[in-house]
Design an enzyme around this catalytic site. Structure first.
Site, PDB file in Angstrom:
ATOM      1  N   SER A 186      -0.363 -14.784 -48.591  1.00 47.25           N
ATOM      2  CA  SER A 186      -1.584 -15.354 -49.155  1.00 47.25           C
ATOM      3  C   SER A 186      -2.801 -14.441 -49.060  1.00 47.25           C
ATOM      4  O   SER A 186      -3.730 -14.603 -49.833  1.00 47.25           O
ATOM      5  CB  SER A 186      -1.870 -16.707 -48.512  1.00 47.25           C
ATOM      6  OG  SER A 186      -1.798 -16.636 -47.110  1.00 47.25           O
ATOM      7  N   HIS A 214       2.546 -19.948 -53.009  1.00 46.39           N
ATOM      8  CA  HIS A 214       1.870 -19.156 -54.051  1.00 46.39           C
ATOM      9  C   HIS A 214       2.835 -18.653 -55.118  1.00 46.39           C
ATOM     10  O   HIS A 214       2.482 -17.778 -55.905  1.00 46.39           O
ATOM     11  CB  HIS A 214       1.133 -17.977 -53.418  1.00 46.39           C
ATOM     12  CG  HIS A 214       0.048 -18.400 -52.490  1.00 46.39           C
ATOM     13  ND1 HIS A 214      -1.201 -18.813 -52.927  1.00 46.39           N
ATOM     14  CD2 HIS A 214       0.026 -18.521 -51.141  1.00 46.39           C
ATOM     15  CE1 HIS A 214      -1.944 -19.149 -51.890  1.00 46.39           C
ATOM     16  NE2 HIS A 214      -1.222 -18.981 -50.787  1.00 46.39           N
ATOM     17  N   LYS A 244      -1.404 -26.264 -55.102  1.00 46.96           N
ATOM     18  CA  LYS A 244      -1.925 -25.015 -55.666  1.00 46.96           C
ATOM     19  C   LYS A 244      -1.711 -25.020 -57.181  1.00 46.96           C
ATOM     20  O   LYS A 244      -2.482 -25.650 -57.883  1.00 46.96           O
ATOM     21  CB  LYS A 244      -1.339 -23.833 -54.917  1.00 46.96           C
ATOM     22  CG  LYS A 244      -2.036 -23.775 -53.546  1.00 46.96           C
ATOM     23  CD  LYS A 244      -1.534 -22.830 -52.538  1.00 46.96           C
ATOM     24  CE  LYS A 244      -2.424 -22.994 -51.291  1.00 46.96           C
ATOM     25  NZ  LYS A 244      -1.777 -22.589 -50.065  1.00 46.96           N
TER      26      LYS A 244
END
Ligand SMILES: *Cc1c(COP(=O)(O)O)cnc(C)c1O
Length: 387
Positions: A186, A214, A244
């Site tokens: 990240s 991610h 996300k």
């Protein structure tokens, strides 16, 4: 006996003072989203280049509409744990869809990505086991590993040789072994060599847990980082978040039916917490539909990251996270302040979140950004760095 409330406040203020001196005190700031890329902060409108809403789906009309309708139809909150009466049919349906999307037998949804990682490792490992973890893995993978009370072995970043070597030497002394890595790191945006991790883990009978927070929605046609490897590596524990790229909230584990059933019976952060609200589930469902049907949307954040990196002469990014390493904390903070004056919100990341001497700007890209705003951010940053 009554406790002395002043000693509690004294403790807190002394602790805060120490944090302040070490420049570790953090203050959440008001920041109101106007749409997928614009925010209001300190009465100023800024273009947000540090959100994880990679596809702009938190503000997508269909996603918002689905959330609103679910709240009106099914209530604002779930009212109880899903093992009591909080188990809305939509939650089960979303688990089925996620499992199908990730190509696993089953899926279990948790309150958040953080809670998922607080749940998974402790449900699988105990004091007789060993957990190998990448030194740059997300804080919640560390928290889960610590909570499990297994022996913790921290690996140098992306060092698969170190893992193989340590498994060779140590594996036999423990009942079970787990390997915990992020798919996309990240703070650096680099990928883990998931194919190599999968091979080594299988060879040593270690269970691989990959955090794809991610990756989902932005890599491998939206299916996650593992899909960028050919052949697709065999990862028994695929964890991720709905918060996300899916623009909603919640965490998941995609795994075999047996493993997911074990979570449903043993994972404390699943059993003893209230189920996700209907609106949150409906938003994630709608977002998943958009991800499944629009690979071009999913590819766009990485394309914009590459455009930005090319403008600045940086290495080609592997994910929509681009670190611009500036060195000391002051330089990174000053660059972030100057960008804000130019109308861009980009956070400075300092030690101890990243290693000493590698303070940076962490720039993230959203499908909702225009190419023009990406180019003007790059121009603005170039100017600031050269000054
Ligand atoms: C954000 C993040 C999490 C936590 O997910 P939430 O759903 O926000 O709690 C876990 N792992 C990684 C790698 C993350 O970046």
């Amino acid at each position: 006996m009554t406790s002395d409330p002043t000693s509690l406040d004294t403790f807190a203020s002394q602790k805060l003072h120490t944090l302040e001196q070490r420049k570790l005190r953090r203050s959440p700031r008001e920041c109101t989203a106007l749409d997928a890329v614009r925010v209001m902060m300190d009465s100023r409108e800024l273009i947000n280049f540090c959100s994880n809403d990679y596809l702009g789906l938190a503000h997508h009309p269909q996603v918002k509409e689905a959330a609103a309708r679910a709240a009106l139809d099914n209530g604002a909150g779930a009212g109880a744990s899903r093992l009591v009466t909080g188990g809305h049919a939509r939650l089960f349906a979303l688990e089925k869809r996620l499992a199908a999307f990730k190509g696993t037998q089953d899926c279990v949804i948790f309150g958040s990505g953080y809670m998922a990682n607080m749940a998974i490792t402790p449900a699988l490992a105990g004091p007789d086991d060993i957990v190998f973890i990448d030194e740059r893995a997300h804080a919640c993978l560390f928290s889960g590993a610590q909570l499990s009370r297994a022996t913790l072995d921290v690996l140098p970043h992306n060092d698969t040789d170190a893992l193989a070597d340590r498994l060779d030497r140590k594996r036999r002394a423990y009942r079970h072994a787990l390997v915990l890595v992020d798919s996309v790191y990240s703070m650096d945006g680099d990928l883990a060599p998931l194919d190599v991790y999968a091979r080594i883990s299988a060879r040593h009978e270690a269970w691989l847990l990959v955090d794809d927070a991610h990756g989902l929605g932005v890599l491998g046609n939206g299916r996650g980082a593992a899909e960028t490897f050919t052949p697709k590596p065999d990862i028994p524990l695929q964890m991720g978040t709905l918060s996300k790229a899916l623009g909603s909230y919640g965490g998941y584990l995609c795994a075999s039916h047996e493993v997911c059933e074990l979570m449903r019976s043993r994972a404390r952060p699943l059993i003893y917490t209230t189920a996700l609200p209907p609106a949150v589930i409906a938003a994630a469902e709608e977002a998943l539909t958009l991800v499944e049907t629009d690979p071009e949307l999913c590819a766009r954040p990485l394309q914009l990251a590459r455009l930005f990196a090319a403008e600045l002469g940086l290495d080609e990014p592997q994910s929509p996270i681009v670190p611009v390493i500036l060195g000391d904390a002051e330089t990174a903070l000053a660059a972030s302040d100057k960008l804000r004056e130019d109308g861009y919100l980009v956070m400075a990341i300092r030690p101890p979140t990243v290693a000493e001497g590698t303070a940076r700007l962490r720039v993230t890209f959203s499908a909702a950004h225009s190419e023009e705003s990406v180019k003007s951010l790059a121009a603005s940053l170039k100017h600031i760095i050269q000054d």
